[in-house]
Scaffold this motif. Structure first.
Motif, PDB file in Angstrom:
ATOM      1  N   THR A   1     -20.486 -44.935   1.586  1.00 45.32           N
ATOM      2  CA  THR A   1     -21.806 -44.400   1.948  1.00 45.32           C
ATOM      3  C   THR A   1     -21.720 -42.890   2.046  1.00 45.32           C
ATOM      4  OG1 THR A   1     -22.347 -46.410   3.187  1.00 45.32           O
ATOM      5  CG2 THR A   1     -23.674 -44.456   3.636  1.00 45.32           C
ATOM      6  N   THR A   2     -22.568 -42.202   1.323  1.00 48.38           N
ATOM      7  CA  THR A   2     -22.590 -40.747   1.373  1.00 48.38           C
ATOM      8  C   THR A   2     -23.116 -40.268   2.724  1.00 48.38           C
ATOM      9  OG1 THR A   2     -24.762 -40.808   0.319  1.00 48.38           O
ATOM     10  CG2 THR A   2     -22.866 -40.440  -1.104  1.00 48.38           C
ATOM     11  N   ALA A   3     -22.739 -39.059   3.083  1.00 53.56           N
ATOM     12  CA  ALA A   3     -23.166 -38.487   4.355  1.00 53.56           C
ATOM     13  C   ALA A   3     -24.667 -38.203   4.335  1.00 53.56           C
ATOM     14  CB  ALA A   3     -22.394 -37.205   4.638  1.00 53.56           C
ATOM     15  N   PRO A   4     -25.328 -38.290   5.481  1.00 53.47           N
ATOM     16  CA  PRO A   4     -26.750 -37.936   5.530  1.00 53.47           C
ATOM     17  C   PRO A   4     -26.939 -36.430   5.451  1.00 53.47           C
ATOM     18  CG  PRO A   4     -25.951 -38.451   7.719  1.00 53.47           C
ATOM     19  CD  PRO A   4     -24.813 -38.751   6.780  1.00 53.47           C
ATOM     20  N   GLY A   5     -28.160 -36.009   5.219  1.00 57.85           N
ATOM     21  CA  GLY A   5     -28.472 -34.586   5.246  1.00 57.85           C
ATOM     22  C   GLY A   5     -28.302 -33.937   3.894  1.00 57.85           C
ATOM     23  N   ALA A   6     -28.379 -32.611   3.885  1.00 57.46           N
ATOM     24  CA  ALA A   6     -28.367 -31.848   2.647  1.00 57.46           C
ATOM     25  C   ALA A   6     -27.001 -31.317   2.281  1.00 57.46           C
ATOM     26  CB  ALA A   6     -29.347 -30.672   2.766  1.00 57.46           C
ATOM     27  N   ASP A   7     -25.964 -31.608   3.073  1.00 58.35           N
ATOM     28  CA  ASP A   7     -24.629 -31.115   2.755  1.00 58.35           C
ATOM     29  C   ASP A   7     -24.169 -31.669   1.411  1.00 58.35           C
ATOM     30  OD1 ASP A   7     -21.900 -30.172   3.076  1.00 58.35           O
ATOM     31  OD2 ASP A   7     -21.416 -32.269   3.490  1.00 58.35           O
ATOM     32  N   GLN A   8     -23.626 -30.824   0.558  1.00 57.91           N
ATOM     33  CA  GLN A   8     -23.214 -31.257  -0.767  1.00 57.91           C
ATOM     34  C   GLN A   8     -21.718 -31.522  -0.853  1.00 57.91           C
ATOM     35  OE1 GLN A   8     -25.129 -27.829  -2.305  1.00 57.91           O
ATOM     36  NE2 GLN A   8     -26.505 -29.016  -3.581  1.00 57.91           N
ATOM     37  N   GLY A   9     -20.959 -31.296   0.221  1.00 54.58           N
ATOM     38  CA  GLY A   9     -19.563 -31.685   0.211  1.00 54.58           C
ATOM     39  C   GLY A   9     -18.633 -30.570  -0.209  1.00 54.58           C
ATOM     40  N   ALA A  10     -17.540 -30.448   0.524  1.00 57.82           N
ATOM     41  CA  ALA A  10     -16.590 -29.373   0.250  1.00 57.82           C
ATOM     42  C   ALA A  10     -15.979 -29.483  -1.134  1.00 57.82           C
ATOM     43  CB  ALA A  10     -15.501 -29.369   1.316  1.00 57.82           C
ATOM     44  N   ALA A  11     -15.810 -30.690  -1.658  1.00 58.33           N
ATOM     45  CA  ALA A  11     -15.162 -30.852  -2.952  1.00 58.33           C
ATOM     46  C   ALA A  11     -15.999 -30.312  -4.100  1.00 58.33           C
ATOM     47  CB  ALA A  11     -14.819 -32.315  -3.211  1.00 58.33           C
ATOM     48  N   THR A  12     -17.292 -30.055  -3.883  1.00 53.37           N
ATOM     49  CA  THR A  12     -18.123 -29.483  -4.933  1.00 53.37           C
ATOM     50  C   THR A  12     -18.124 -27.958  -4.890  1.00 53.37           C
ATOM     51  OG1 THR A  12     -20.141 -29.546  -3.594  1.00 53.37           O
ATOM     52  CG2 THR A  12     -19.619 -31.510  -4.894  1.00 53.37           C
ATOM     53  N   ALA A  13     -17.388 -27.368  -3.945  1.00 52.32           N
ATOM     54  CA  ALA A  13     -17.306 -25.908  -3.842  1.00 52.32           C
ATOM     55  C   ALA A  13     -16.135 -25.397  -4.678  1.00 52.32           C
ATOM     56  CB  ALA A  13     -17.113 -25.489  -2.385  1.00 52.32           C
ATOM     57  N   PRO A  14     -16.251 -24.203  -5.260  1.00 51.67           N
ATOM     58  CA  PRO A  14     -15.100 -23.593  -5.923  1.00 51.67           C
ATOM     59  C   PRO A  14     -13.949 -23.447  -4.926  1.00 51.67           C
ATOM     60  CG  PRO A  14     -17.116 -22.431  -6.484  1.00 51.67           C
ATOM     61  CD  PRO A  14     -17.465 -23.379  -5.383  1.00 51.67           C
ATOM     62  N   ALA A  15     -12.738 -23.732  -5.354  1.00 53.75           N
ATOM     63  CA  ALA A  15     -11.567 -23.674  -4.483  1.00 53.75           C
ATOM     64  C   ALA A  15     -10.778 -22.394  -4.742  1.00 53.75           C
ATOM     65  CB  ALA A  15     -10.681 -24.894  -4.722  1.00 53.75           C
ATOM     66  N   GLY A  16      -9.894 -22.071  -3.801  1.00 49.80           N
ATOM     67  CA  GLY A  16      -9.016 -20.920  -3.973  1.00 49.80           C
ATOM     68  C   GLY A  16      -9.758 -19.636  -4.249  1.00 49.80           C
ATOM     69  N   PHE A  17     -10.906 -19.442  -3.577  1.00 51.47           N
ATOM     70  CA  PHE A  17     -11.763 -18.294  -3.865  1.00 51.47           C
ATOM     71  C   PHE A  17     -11.130 -17.010  -3.333  1.00 51.47           C
ATOM     72  CE2 PHE A  17     -15.743 -15.805  -2.726  1.00 51.47           C
ATOM     73  CZ  PHE A  17     -16.001 -15.429  -4.034  1.00 51.47           C
ATOM     74  N   ARG A  18     -11.032 -15.990  -4.190  1.00 53.38           N
ATOM     75  CA  ARG A  18     -10.454 -14.694  -3.824  1.00 53.38           C
ATOM     76  C   ARG A  18     -11.406 -13.576  -4.229  1.00 53.38           C
ATOM     77  NH1 ARG A  18      -4.732 -15.911  -6.887  1.00 53.38           N
ATOM     78  NH2 ARG A  18      -4.102 -17.757  -5.651  1.00 53.38           N
ATOM     79  N   ALA A  19     -11.364 -12.493  -3.478  1.00 54.71           N
ATOM     80  CA  ALA A  19     -12.208 -11.337  -3.789  1.00 54.71           C
ATOM     81  C   ALA A  19     -11.456 -10.057  -3.458  1.00 54.71           C
ATOM     82  CB  ALA A  19     -13.523 -11.399  -3.003  1.00 54.71           C
ATOM     83  N   SER A  20     -11.577  -9.055  -4.311  1.00 55.78           N
ATOM     84  CA  SER A  20     -10.978  -7.741  -4.094  1.00 55.78           C
ATOM     85  C   SER A  20     -11.874  -6.711  -4.773  1.00 55.78           C
ATOM     86  CB  SER A  20      -9.551  -7.683  -4.662  1.00 55.78           C
ATOM     87  OG  SER A  20      -9.562  -7.943  -6.049  1.00 55.78           O
ATOM     88  N   THR A  21     -11.545  -5.428  -4.623  1.00 53.35           N
ATOM     89  CA  THR A  21     -12.329  -4.385  -5.282  1.00 53.35           C
ATOM     90  C   THR A  21     -11.421  -3.490  -6.107  1.00 53.35           C
ATOM     91  OG1 THR A  21     -12.152  -2.765  -3.485  1.00 53.35           O
ATOM     92  CG2 THR A  21     -13.947  -4.362  -3.345  1.00 53.35           C
ATOM     93  N   HIS A  22     -12.020  -2.846  -7.106  1.00 52.95           N
ATOM     94  CA  HIS A  22     -11.297  -1.819  -7.848  1.00 52.95           C
ATOM     95  C   HIS A  22     -12.284  -0.711  -8.229  1.00 52.95           C
ATOM     96  CE1 HIS A  22     -12.953  -3.672 -11.555  1.00 52.95           C
ATOM     97  NE2 HIS A  22     -12.740  -2.481 -12.097  1.00 52.95           N
ATOM     98  N   ARG A  23     -11.742   0.467  -8.536  1.00 55.03           N
ATOM     99  CA  ARG A  23     -12.552   1.623  -8.910  1.00 55.03           C
ATOM    100  C   ARG A  23     -12.299   1.946 -10.375  1.00 55.03           C
ATOM    101  NH1 ARG A  23     -12.262   7.475  -8.556  1.00 55.03           N
ATOM    102  NH2 ARG A  23     -14.278   8.359  -7.890  1.00 55.03           N
ATOM    103  N   ALA A  24     -13.379   2.153 -11.115  1.00 55.02           N
ATOM    104  CA  ALA A  24     -13.267   2.510 -12.529  1.00 55.02           C
ATOM    105  C   ALA A  24     -14.430   3.415 -12.898  1.00 55.02           C
ATOM    106  CB  ALA A  24     -13.276   1.256 -13.411  1.00 55.02           C
TER     107      ALA A  24
END
Length: 323
Positions: free
Chosen positions: A213-236
């Motif tokens: 049974t799927t969970a109630p509500g509007a949550d779409q589930g962690a497994a549908t999120a991109p994993a290992g998300f990283r962010a950094s900046t650079h100057r050019a």
């Protein structure tokens, strides 16, 4: 830290990928191009074709599937897969998909995908064994993760068919024994089974059913999120850019579109053409010329069923902090 408003250059721009900004929904426009098209042999005489659903106004009511230049299937708009039968063993085929809307307009063809059927197997009347124990768990309210034990065959298991109730909803290659099914409804009970198929199109008995049974509500589930998300900046060239990388979510199709959220609101979207990355993906975009500005960034994927997946973890970056 100082915060800057989202620069106009971020809202519409193209760097590493195609970045889609304004999306016209004018009734004069035909449906969009189906993305995420895949084709894989289901047996020596059939190929399983899948694609991502196309959203539009008016809505898409059908998909036309082509083998070369010949139309071989018409699929209702609420589906995004089909088995193409009556093919030749040991032959390579090219498939494309087009969407048709409620006003009868036919959209452009998708990119071409190729699949090769295995060689014919003479006098094979023995189906594969029943797949091993099927396990499943809900992933939030709109997805389920399934896994099963490999079936045995006197020659080779070519594919596995996944059923929701009595309806086939997905197919994977014979070397794959797990998948994530998306497009489910919140707070709903489901019954899944799996059957194995060999090159002669013999189907195994269905696995034991798994109920969840799927969970109630509007949550779409962690497994549908991109994993290992990283962010950094650079100057050019005197300006600062935010660099993102992530692992695409596992789904029952191919993820081609993502939406970037900057400082708590959608900022831009990007669409992968050709062969979208299955492992680690990357994207870079302009955020201005001022150093020391802090930004919060997240990412989410448009799933093959046309819905948005869950947002990734949020990362905070500061222009100039990474060089």
């Amino acid at each position: 830290m100082r915060r800057a408003p989202v620069p106009a250059a971020l809202v519409c721009g193209t760097l590493l990928l195609l970045s889609a900004c304004a999306r016209s929904t004018g009734a004069e426009r035909p449906p969009g191009v189906p993305t995420g098209v895949t084709a894989e042999a289901g047996s020596a005489t059939s190929v399983h074709v899948m694609w991502n659903r196309v959203t539009g106004d008016p809505p898409v009511t059908a998909y036309w599937v082509y083998r070369g230049r010949a139309k071989v299937a018409e699929v209702p708009g609420d589906r995004h897969m089909v088995d193409v039968p009556r093919l030749r063993p040991g032959t390579s085929y090219v498939f494309t998909v087009r969407a048709r809307d409620a006003d009868g307009r036919l959209g452009p063809a998708s990119r071409s995908v190729r699949a090769s059927t295995p060689a014919a197997v003479a006098a094979d009347a023995s189906p594969p064994s029943r797949p091993g124990t099927l396990r499943g768990k809900p992933v939030g309210s709109r997805a389920a993760q399934l896994s099963w034990g490999a079936a045995r065959d006197d020659r080779e298991v070519v594919s596995y068919d996944v059923y929701q109730g009595d309806t086939k909803i997905h197919s994977v290659g014979g070397q794959q024994t797990a998948t994530v099914v998306t497009g489910l409804r919140p707070g709903t009970r489901y019954r899944f089974t799996v059957r194995a198929r060999d090159a002669a199109d013999n189907l195994s008995p269905a696995s034991a059913a798994v109920r969840l049974t799927t969970a109630p509500g509007a949550d779409q589930g962690a497994a549908t999120a991109p994993a290992g998300f990283r962010a950094s900046t650079h100057r050019a060239d005197g300006a600062y850019h935010i660099d993102l990388s992530w692992v695409p979510p596992r789904t029952d199709g191919v993820v081609t579109e993502y939406e970037v959220h900057l400082d708590g609101r959608p900022a831009t979207s990007l669409v992968f053409g050709g062969n979208p990355p299955r492992d680690r993906a990357s994207y870079s975009f302009y955020v201005g010329r001022e150093p020391g500005v802090e930004h919060r960034v997240r990412l989410r994927a448009r799933l093959p069923d046309g819905t948005w997946g869950a947002l990734s973890e949020e990362r905070t970056v500061t222009t100039g902090a990474d060089g």
